[in-house]
Structures are given as structure tokens and as C-alpha cells.
Design an enzyme around this catalytic site. Structure first.
Site, mmCIF file in Angstrom:
data_model
loop_
_atom_site.group_PDB
_atom_site.id
_atom_site.type_symbol
_atom_site.label_atom_id
_atom_site.label_comp_id
_atom_site.label_asym_id
_atom_site.label_seq_id
_atom_site.Cartn_x
_atom_site.Cartn_y
_atom_site.Cartn_z
ATOM 1 N N GLY A 187 0.774 -1.234 0.000
ATOM 2 C CA GLY A 187 0.000 0.000 0.000
ATOM 3 C C GLY A 187 0.809 1.289 0.000
ATOM 4 O O GLY A 187 0.245 2.354 0.216
ATOM 5 N N TRP A 247 2.246 2.916 -2.539
ATOM 6 C CA TRP A 247 1.781 3.808 -3.625
ATOM 7 C C TRP A 247 0.384 4.335 -3.303
ATOM 8 O O TRP A 247 0.054 5.471 -3.647
ATOM 9 C CB TRP A 247 1.779 3.073 -4.965
ATOM 10 N N ASP A 263 -4.909 -5.879 -5.888
ATOM 11 C CA ASP A 263 -3.766 -6.790 -5.726
ATOM 12 C C ASP A 263 -4.269 -8.208 -5.483
ATOM 13 O O ASP A 263 -5.391 -8.416 -5.014
ATOM 14 C CB ASP A 263 -2.870 -6.366 -4.557
ATOM 15 N N ASP A 302 -7.051 -10.881 -9.297
ATOM 16 C CA ASP A 302 -5.973 -11.102 -10.272
ATOM 17 C C ASP A 302 -6.286 -10.255 -11.505
ATOM 18 O O ASP A 302 -7.336 -10.438 -12.137
ATOM 19 C CB ASP A 302 -5.952 -12.594 -10.613
ATOM 20 N N ASP A 361 2.487 -1.168 -10.589
ATOM 21 C CA ASP A 361 3.769 -1.605 -10.021
ATOM 22 C C ASP A 361 3.764 -3.133 -9.922
ATOM 23 O O ASP A 361 4.528 -3.708 -9.155
ATOM 24 C CB ASP A 361 3.936 -0.955 -8.634
ATOM 25 N N LYS A 411 5.469 -0.542 -14.536
ATOM 26 C CA LYS A 411 6.788 -1.135 -14.300
ATOM 27 C C LYS A 411 7.007 -2.302 -15.253
ATOM 28 O O LYS A 411 6.111 -3.129 -15.444
ATOM 29 C CB LYS A 411 6.875 -1.642 -12.860
#
Ligand code: SAM
Length: 198
Positions: free
Chosen positions: A48, A50, A68, A86, A111, A151
């Protein structure tokens, strides 16, 4: 102690759940991603860090939604909606679309990282796969002019992926925030100005 380890200590002192919080702060300083009142989507949001940075930046008038595979503990100081799921599954994307609503998102951040096997080409391929899920999600959710950060681990599929990202945005930059560890192969693609016209 190296400068990189300082980020861990700073995150403890300043109450951030992960040292990665400083990566988003640095990306935001460099590319001006988050503004008061914005709607922000954070993919791969646990634990958490971000979410905390995004919630601080958008303020009470903004909206932050995090997704997440892992459960994300509620934030003490900020109202943030979290979804456990997911991002490769349509069901999760459905819940996310519902949470964001018709107005769309001003920023989609990812991320997400795969579980590392240590086999470079496999980890790279799985990272690009997750990054492509994030790009599809950005396509579904971003309002015109919105921004996308993702990312990706460096490797042979990075350039083709970057080319695909650039088709939907005014420009794309590859950024390595100072808070990324020296040993990491990760980079962030920062894409500004979502556009649906060619
Ligand atoms: N940005 C986070 C923070 O500041 O706390 C750290 C994110 S961590 C580096 C990467 C996260 O991606 C992990 O929590 C992992 O569970 C998540 N992840 C990996 N694959 C995912 C998927 N398919 N769907 C949702 N989350 C995923």
C-alpha cells in the site's frame, strides 16, 4: 549504509508501508502525474505504499482504487477502495470498472511484478505480460488526457511494448527512479496524455 537503504529507513520514519512509495513520489515529481481531485487506479498495490502517496496527492476530493492478489490492509488516514483479485482475470477488471465508474480514471499506475524465478528471460516475459494487462486496463479506464505508469523488467520485449504504449499517448518516457535498487532491472514507462485518435 548506502543511499538506497536510506529509503527503507525513511519509509519507516515517515509511516509508508513500503520503500517503493518513494519511487512513485519521484515519478510524480518528474512527470506531474497526480493532482488534487484526481481518480487514480493502482494495480499491484499491496502492501500500500503507492496507495498512501496517491491518496495524499489527490486529497479528500479525489478517488483512489487499488488492486492486488494479496489482501491490502485498510489505510488509517485515507479512504481508499481496494479490490483483492488477479488483474489477468476479467472478473477483477469488471469489479475495477464498477469501482471507477463512468467518469473514468485520470491515472492508471501499475507496479505489478511477477513472482521471481531467477530465470531472467522468464521473469522478463512474465513482467511484460503483466504490463500488457495494465495497458489493456488503462485503455478501458483512462479518460482522454489521462496518464499511465507501468513497471517492466528490461529485456527484448520492452521496446515492442513501449511502441504499443506510445500508440495511445502523446508521449512515453522510460524512467528509472533513484529509489529503484541499483541491482534491479526494472524501469517505468511513463505515458502522458491518453488519446484515442491515431
Ligand atoms: N506498489 C506497491 C507498494 O508501494 O506497496 C508494491 C507492489 S509489489 C512490488 C508488486 C505487487 O504486484 C505484489 O503485491 C503482487 O501481489 C502484485 N501482483 C502481481 N501479479 C498480479 C496480478 N496478476 N494481479 C494483481 N496483482 C498482482
Amino acid at each position: 549504509m548506502s543511499g538506497k537503504d536510506d529509503y527503507y529507513n525513511r519509509s519507516k520514519q515517515q509511516g509508508y508501508r513500503a520503500r517503493s512509495a518513494y519511487k512513485l513520489k519521484q515519478l510524480d515529481e518528474e512527470a506531474d502525474l497526480l493532482a488534487p481531485g484526481d481518480t487514480v487506479v493502482d494495480l499491484g498495490a499491496a502492501p500500500g505504499g503507492w496507495l498512501q502517496v496517491a491518496a495524499e496527492a489527490v486529497g479528500e476530493g479525489g478517488t483512489v482504487v487499488g488492486v492486488d492478489l494479496q489482501r491490502i490492509e485498510e489505510l488509517d488516514d485515507h479512504e481508499v477502495e481496494t479490490i483483492r483479485g488477479d488483474m489477468t482475470e476479467e472478473r477483477t477488471r469488471h469489479y475495477l470498472r464498477e469501482a471507477v465508474g463512468a467518469g473514468g480514471a485520470d491515472a492508471v499506475l501499475s507496479d505489478m511484478a511477477p513472482n521471481m524465478t531467477g530465470e531472467y528471460s522468464l521473469d522478463h516475459a512474465r513482467s511484460v505480460h503483466l504490463a500488457r494487462q495494465a495497458l489493456d486496463t488503462a485503455d478501458e479506464l483512462l479518460a482522454p488526457g489521462g496518464d499511465f505508469v507501468v513497471k517492466v523488467f528490461q529485456g527484448q520485449d520492452l521496446d515492442p511494448f513501449r511502441d504499443d504504449v506510445s500508440e495511445s499517448f502523446q508521449y512515453v518516457r522510460t524512467v528509472s527512479p533513484p529509489a529503484s535498487r541499483d541491482s534491479s532491472s526494472e524501469v517505468y514507462l511513463v505515458a502522458k496524455g491518453y488519446t484515442t485518435s491515431p
